[in-house]
Design a protein around this motif. Structure first.
Motif: not given
Length: 302
Positions: A122-124, A201-205, A210-214, A220-226
């Motif tokens: 989702k969101g990819f 990975i279930d979702e890209i928020v 522009y992504l906020n979280n994986v 589990e929720k992880l923060t990434f820029d790219a």
């Protein structure tokens, strides 16, 4: 509708490679038809990079200028639509479109690109080409020094990680399943402090791509820029295969050093022929193809 004109060349695909071929052929006074459906693979990418004189322009800006320049050459015509089938005939080739229109040409150029096969995350797809990216050369500078993930496994992951490591030291590998690395590769990843996550990975928020979280499927929720992703792909057009053009083991149209396919009179250029997916490379290969096709026509007529 059947057009009685026998074009010197039909170009299937009117993005960078196709327009580059058309420019060369138009300047050589060749009667050319460019068939394009108007859906380039980089249509949602905000900026294009690594193309000298056009660095930072949007893909649309570059293609619009290119088409305007090609349109100055009156022997080049454009058809807005999708080519759906092709076959050999007495004059060379026949191409049919989704609207039932038929066109004939002596030569065929496929600049039809490829289609990325998006994962079921989702969101990819909304982030693809914006903050979920494929190429460190095209997009990496904009995310240098940022927290970066790589969705890949095995040799592909190692290749991407080696390139991205030059741009940022904050890298996490998402293997989306059991990691597939040999001892030497594991040592390299450990040396550069590259973390490995096997959880799917279930979702890209994201916000407008522009992504906020994986979000992992364990919650589990992880923060990434790219995120970089190495995706499978398919050819945008199946006409080359139906004509008998050979594909490489990776799925590209096989060409020689002059962009000739394995079928006489059929040429290919741009993303459908190479791993090097960039505007600059597409323009180069299209330019070469146009010159080769004109040279073949000259040899047949002189």
């Amino acid at each position: 509708m059947t057009d009685k004109t026998i074009f010197d060349a039909i170009i299937i695909g009117g993005s960078y490679a196709g327009l580059s071929s058309a420019l060369v052929l138009g300047r050589s006074l060749r009667n050319v038809l460019v068939i394009d459906s108007g859906r380039p693979c980089n249509r949602q990418t905000p900026h294009s990079h690594n193309f000298l004189t056009q660095d930072g322009k949007t893909p649309k800006e570059i293609s619009t200028i290119a088409k305007q320049q090609v349109e100055k050459y009156k022997t080049v015509q454009f058809y807005d639509g999708l080519a759906v089938s092709g076959k050999k005939n007495d004059v060379g080739f026949e191409i049919a479109t989704h609207s039932g229109d038929i066109f004939n040409s002596k030569k065929l150029i496929f600049a039809s690109g490829i289609k990325d096969m998006m994962p079921n995350i989702k969101g990819f797809s909304s982030c693809w080409g914006i903050s979920v990216i494929h190429c460190p050369y095209c997009h990496g500078y904009e995310f240098h020094g940022k927290k970066t993930g790589i969705i890949a496994n095995g040799d592909k992951a190692i290749h991407l990680a080696s390139l991205v490591n030059n741009l940022t030291k904050n890298i996490t590998l998402f293997t989306v399943g059991k990691a597939d690395f040999n001892t030497e590769q594991i040592e390299k990843l450990n040396k550069h402090k590259i973390n490995i996550i096997e959880t799917e990975i279930d979702e890209i928020v994201h916000e407008k791509g522009y992504l906020n979280n994986v979000v992992l499927n364990n919650g589990e929720k992880l923060t990434f820029d790219a995120l970089y992703a190495s995706l499978p792909f398919s050819q945008n057009s199946d006409i080359p295969s139906t004509l008998g053009c050979k594909l490489t083991e990776h799925g590209h149209i096989e060409t020689d050093g002059f962009q000739k396919t394995t079928i006489e009179g059929v040429y290919a250029c741009g993303d459908n022929t190479t791993f090097m997916r960039s505007v600059a490379n597409a323009v180069f290969s299209g330019n070469l193809t146009g010159a080769v096709v004109n040279g073949e026509l000259v040899n047949e007529q002189f």
